[in-house]
Design a protein around this motif. Structure first.
Motif, short mmCIF file in Angstrom:
data_model
loop_
_atom_site.label_atom_id
_atom_site.label_comp_id
_atom_site.label_asym_id
_atom_site.label_seq_id
_atom_site.Cartn_x
_atom_site.Cartn_y
_atom_site.Cartn_z
N VAL A 1 76.98 30.25 59.96
CA VAL A 1 76.43 30.33 58.61
C VAL A 1 76.94 31.58 57.90
O VAL A 1 77.32 31.54 56.72
CB VAL A 1 74.88 30.30 58.65
N LEU A 2 76.97 32.72 58.59
CA LEU A 2 77.50 33.94 57.98
C LEU A 2 78.97 33.80 57.64
O LEU A 2 79.42 34.26 56.58
CB LEU A 2 77.28 35.13 58.93
N LEU A 3 79.73 33.14 58.50
CA LEU A 3 81.15 32.91 58.23
C LEU A 3 81.32 32.00 57.01
O LEU A 3 82.16 32.25 56.15
CB LEU A 3 81.82 32.30 59.46
N LEU A 4 80.49 30.98 56.92
CA LEU A 4 80.53 30.07 55.77
C LEU A 4 80.20 30.82 54.47
O LEU A 4 80.84 30.62 53.44
CB LEU A 4 79.57 28.91 55.98
N ILE A 5 79.22 31.69 54.53
CA ILE A 5 78.85 32.49 53.36
C ILE A 5 80.01 33.39 52.93
O ILE A 5 80.33 33.49 51.75
CB ILE A 5 77.58 33.32 53.64
N LEU A 6 80.66 34.01 53.89
CA LEU A 6 81.79 34.88 53.57
C LEU A 6 82.94 34.08 52.96
O LEU A 6 83.58 34.52 52.00
CB LEU A 6 82.27 35.62 54.83
N ILE A 7 83.21 32.91 53.50
CA ILE A 7 84.29 32.07 52.97
C ILE A 7 83.97 31.63 51.55
O ILE A 7 84.82 31.69 50.66
CB ILE A 7 84.54 30.86 53.91
N LEU A 8 82.74 31.18 51.32
CA LEU A 8 82.36 30.73 49.99
C LEU A 8 82.37 31.88 48.99
O LEU A 8 82.76 31.72 47.83
CB LEU A 8 80.99 30.06 50.02
N PHE A 9 81.95 33.06 49.42
CA PHE A 9 81.97 34.23 48.55
C PHE A 9 83.42 34.59 48.18
O PHE A 9 83.72 34.85 47.02
CB PHE A 9 81.29 35.43 49.22
N GLY A 10 84.30 34.57 49.17
CA GLY A 10 85.72 34.87 48.92
C GLY A 10 86.35 33.84 48.01
O GLY A 10 87.11 34.19 47.09
N ALA A 11 86.05 32.56 48.21
CA ALA A 11 86.61 31.51 47.36
C ALA A 11 86.07 31.63 45.94
O ALA A 11 86.80 31.45 44.97
CB ALA A 11 86.28 30.14 47.95
N GLY A 12 84.80 31.95 45.81
CA GLY A 12 84.22 32.11 44.48
C GLY A 12 84.85 33.27 43.73
O GLY A 12 85.14 33.17 42.54
N PHE A 13 85.11 34.36 44.43
CA PHE A 13 85.77 35.51 43.80
C PHE A 13 87.19 35.14 43.39
O PHE A 13 87.63 35.48 42.29
CB PHE A 13 85.79 36.71 44.75
N ALA A 14 87.91 34.42 44.24
CA ALA A 14 89.29 34.03 43.93
C ALA A 14 89.32 33.08 42.73
O ALA A 14 90.17 33.22 41.85
CB ALA A 14 89.94 33.37 45.16
N VAL A 15 88.40 32.13 42.69
CA VAL A 15 88.36 31.20 41.56
C VAL A 15 88.04 31.93 40.27
O VAL A 15 88.64 31.68 39.23
CB VAL A 15 87.35 30.06 41.85
N GLU A 16 87.10 32.85 40.34
CA GLU A 16 86.75 33.64 39.15
C GLU A 16 87.95 34.46 38.67
O GLU A 16 88.22 34.52 37.46
CB GLU A 16 85.58 34.58 39.49
N ALA A 17 88.69 35.07 39.59
CA ALA A 17 89.87 35.84 39.22
C ALA A 17 90.93 34.94 38.62
O ALA A 17 91.59 35.31 37.64
CB ALA A 17 90.42 36.57 40.45
N LEU A 18 91.11 33.74 39.16
CA LEU A 18 92.10 32.82 38.62
C LEU A 18 91.74 32.37 37.21
O LEU A 18 92.61 32.18 36.37
CB LEU A 18 92.26 31.61 39.54
N TRP A 19 90.44 32.21 36.94
CA TRP A 19 90.02 31.85 35.58
C TRP A 19 90.40 32.96 34.60
O TRP A 19 90.87 32.69 33.50
CB TRP A 19 88.52 31.59 35.53
N TRP A 20 90.17 34.21 34.98
CA TRP A 20 90.51 35.33 34.09
C TRP A 20 92.01 35.43 33.88
O TRP A 20 92.47 35.74 32.78
CB TRP A 20 89.94 36.65 34.62
N ILE A 21 92.80 35.19 34.93
CA ILE A 21 94.25 35.21 34.80
C ILE A 21 94.71 34.09 33.86
O ILE A 21 95.58 34.29 33.01
CB ILE A 21 94.93 35.10 36.18
N ALA A 22 94.12 32.91 34.00
CA ALA A 22 94.48 31.79 33.13
C ALA A 22 94.14 32.09 31.68
O ALA A 22 94.92 31.78 30.77
CB ALA A 22 93.75 30.52 33.60
#
Length: 55
Positions: free
Chosen positions: A7-28
Motif C-alpha cells: 500500500v505504501l509503495l502504491l501511494i508513492l507511485i500514485l504520488f509520483g505519477a500525479g506530480f509528473a502529470v501535473e508538471a506535464l500539464w504546466w509544460i503543455a
C-alpha cells in the motif's frame, strides 16, 4: 507487513505519477502560450506574412 508495504509503495507511485502529470500539464500550457505568441510576433518579409519558425 507485506500488504502495508504494498500500500505504501502504491501511494508513492500514485504520488509520483500525479506530480509528473501535473508538471506535464504546466509544460503543455507553456508551449501553447509560446506557440500563440509566435503568431502575434511573426515577422513580415517581402510584403507577405511568413511563419516565425523555420520548419
Amino acid at each position: 507487513m507485506v500488504p502495508i508495504l504494498l500500500v505504501l509503495l502504491l501511494i508513492l507511485i500514485l504520488f509520483g505519477a500525479g506530480f509528473a502529470v501535473e508538471a506535464l500539464w504546466w509544460i503543455a500550457v507553456a508551449v501553447l502560450v509560446i506557440w500563440l505568441l509566435g503568431f502575434l510576433f511573426r515577422t513580415s518579409s517581402g510584403g507577405t506574412r511568413s511563419r516565425w519558425y523555420r520548419w
